[in-house]
Design a protein around this motif. Structure first.
Motif, PDB file in Angstrom:
ATOM      1  N   GLY A  30       0.804  -1.216   0.000  1.00 17.11           N
ATOM      2  CA  GLY A  30       0.000   0.000   0.000  1.00 17.11           C
ATOM      3  C   GLY A  30       0.838   1.267   0.000  1.00 17.11           C
ATOM      4  O   GLY A  30       0.304   2.374   0.091  1.00 17.11           O
ATOM      5  N   ALA A  31       2.142   1.124  -0.093  1.00 18.39           N
ATOM      6  CA  ALA A  31       3.047   2.274  -0.140  1.00 18.39           C
ATOM      7  C   ALA A  31       3.230   2.717  -1.584  1.00 18.39           C
ATOM      8  O   ALA A  31       3.018   1.942  -2.511  1.00 18.39           O
ATOM      9  CB  ALA A  31       4.406   1.903   0.449  1.00 18.39           C
ATOM     10  N   ASP A  32       3.630   3.957  -1.759  1.00 19.91           N
ATOM     11  CA  ASP A  32       3.979   4.395  -3.103  1.00 19.91           C
ATOM     12  C   ASP A  32       5.497   4.324  -3.262  1.00 19.91           C
ATOM     13  O   ASP A  32       6.227   4.115  -2.290  1.00 19.91           O
ATOM     14  CB  ASP A  32       3.420   5.779  -3.427  1.00 19.91           C
ATOM     15  CG  ASP A  32       3.921   6.882  -2.507  1.00 19.91           C
ATOM     16  OD1 ASP A  32       5.122   6.882  -2.160  1.00 19.91           O
ATOM     17  OD2 ASP A  32       3.116   7.756  -2.144  1.00 19.91           O
ATOM     18  N   ALA A  33       5.968   4.477  -4.478  1.00 23.54           N
ATOM     19  CA  ALA A  33       7.396   4.328  -4.762  1.00 23.54           C
ATOM     20  C   ALA A  33       8.239   5.330  -3.986  1.00 23.54           C
ATOM     21  O   ALA A  33       9.333   4.990  -3.523  1.00 23.54           O
ATOM     22  CB  ALA A  33       7.649   4.460  -6.263  1.00 23.54           C
ATOM     23  N   ALA A  34       7.740   6.542  -3.800  1.00 23.17           N
ATOM     24  CA  ALA A  34       8.490   7.559  -3.048  1.00 23.17           C
ATOM     25  C   ALA A  34       8.655   7.145  -1.589  1.00 23.17           C
ATOM     26  O   ALA A  34       9.719   7.356  -0.985  1.00 23.17           O
ATOM     27  CB  ALA A  34       7.796   8.913  -3.152  1.00 23.17           C
ATOM     28  N   GLN A  35       7.611   6.548  -1.010  1.00 25.78           N
ATOM     29  CA  GLN A  35       7.706   6.093   0.376  1.00 25.78           C
ATOM     30  C   GLN A  35       8.731   4.960   0.499  1.00 25.78           C
ATOM     31  O   GLN A  35       9.531   4.946   1.431  1.00 25.78           O
ATOM     32  CB  GLN A  35       6.352   5.613   0.884  1.00 25.78           C
ATOM     33  CG  GLN A  35       5.365   6.741   1.118  1.00 25.78           C
ATOM     34  CD  GLN A  35       3.974   6.223   1.443  1.00 25.78           C
ATOM     35  OE1 GLN A  35       3.460   5.350   0.758  1.00 25.78           O
ATOM     36  NE2 GLN A  35       3.380   6.777   2.491  1.00 25.78           N
ATOM     37  N   LEU A  36       8.713   4.036  -0.448  1.00 28.62           N
ATOM     38  CA  LEU A  36       9.685   2.943  -0.408  1.00 28.62           C
ATOM     39  C   LEU A  36      11.099   3.462  -0.626  1.00 28.62           C
ATOM     40  O   LEU A  36      12.039   2.998   0.020  1.00 28.62           O
ATOM     41  CB  LEU A  36       9.331   1.873  -1.433  1.00 28.62           C
ATOM     42  CG  LEU A  36       8.033   1.109  -1.130  1.00 28.62           C
ATOM     43  CD1 LEU A  36       7.736   0.118  -2.248  1.00 28.62           C
ATOM     44  CD2 LEU A  36       8.098   0.406   0.201  1.00 28.62           C
ATOM     45  N   GLN A  37      11.260   4.429  -1.497  1.00 26.29           N
ATOM     46  CA  GLN A  37      12.576   5.042  -1.700  1.00 26.29           C
ATOM     47  C   GLN A  37      13.054   5.666  -0.390  1.00 26.29           C
ATOM     48  O   GLN A  37      14.219   5.527  -0.010  1.00 26.29           O
ATOM     49  CB  GLN A  37      12.511   6.119  -2.790  1.00 26.29           C
ATOM     50  CG  GLN A  37      13.797   6.897  -2.983  1.00 26.29           C
ATOM     51  CD  GLN A  37      14.890   6.101  -3.640  1.00 26.29           C
ATOM     52  OE1 GLN A  37      14.662   5.502  -4.683  1.00 26.29           O
ATOM     53  NE2 GLN A  37      16.070   6.085  -3.047  1.00 26.29           N
ATOM     54  N   ALA A  38      12.143   6.332   0.339  1.00 27.46           N
ATOM     55  CA  ALA A  38      12.496   6.942   1.621  1.00 27.46           C
ATOM     56  C   ALA A  38      12.911   5.870   2.634  1.00 27.46           C
ATOM     57  O   ALA A  38      13.856   6.072   3.411  1.00 27.46           O
ATOM     58  CB  ALA A  38      11.334   7.765   2.159  1.00 27.46           C
ATOM     59  N   LEU A  39      12.225   4.728   2.630  1.00 28.27           N
ATOM     60  CA  LEU A  39      12.577   3.656   3.557  1.00 28.27           C
ATOM     61  C   LEU A  39      13.940   3.051   3.219  1.00 28.27           C
ATOM     62  O   LEU A  39      14.699   2.677   4.111  1.00 28.27           O
ATOM     63  CB  LEU A  39      11.495   2.578   3.560  1.00 28.27           C
ATOM     64  CG  LEU A  39      10.131   3.012   4.087  1.00 28.27           C
ATOM     65  CD1 LEU A  39       9.137   1.863   4.005  1.00 28.27           C
ATOM     66  CD2 LEU A  39      10.230   3.535   5.508  1.00 28.27           C
TER      67      LEU A  39
END
Length: 100
Positions: A30-39
């Motif tokens: 349910g995350a977007d690519a920007a959130q995963l990049q931040a993680l």
């Protein structure tokens, strides 16, 4: 009387051998690519591959992503704050497992 708060968690079992590419992990978590990049930038996710197009995430990344997003939402934190909380929770679990 002091207020008591409980953190309720749920989990989904995903085999460690399962691999997700970036779009699949976005859909599953349910995350977007920007959130995963931040993680990834925070050091919470450790994909293999040269960059986002080639990244492969382990099954553990799904549970970790969901946990961080839930912490960020429930505690009204940004991803950085949620990352700190997750690191502290992980350390507490590690210390508890060492105790007899």
């Amino acid at each position: 009387m002091a207020d008591t708060y409980y953190l309720v968690t749920t989990s989904t079992v995903v085999e460690e051998q399962v691999a997700f590419d970036l779009p699949a992990l976005c859909r599953a978590s349910g995350a977007d690519a920007a959130q995963l990049q931040a993680l990834v930038d925070e050091g919470l996710l450790h994909p293999t591959g040269r960059g986002p197009v080639d990244w492969q995430f382990s099954g553990e990344a799904l549970a970790r992503t969901r946990k961080v997003l839930r912490l960020a939402h429930e505690l009204e934190l940004g991803l950085h704050g949620a990352a700190v909380v997750l690191a502290l929770l992980t350390e507490i679990e590690r210390l508890r497992s060492r105790s007899p």
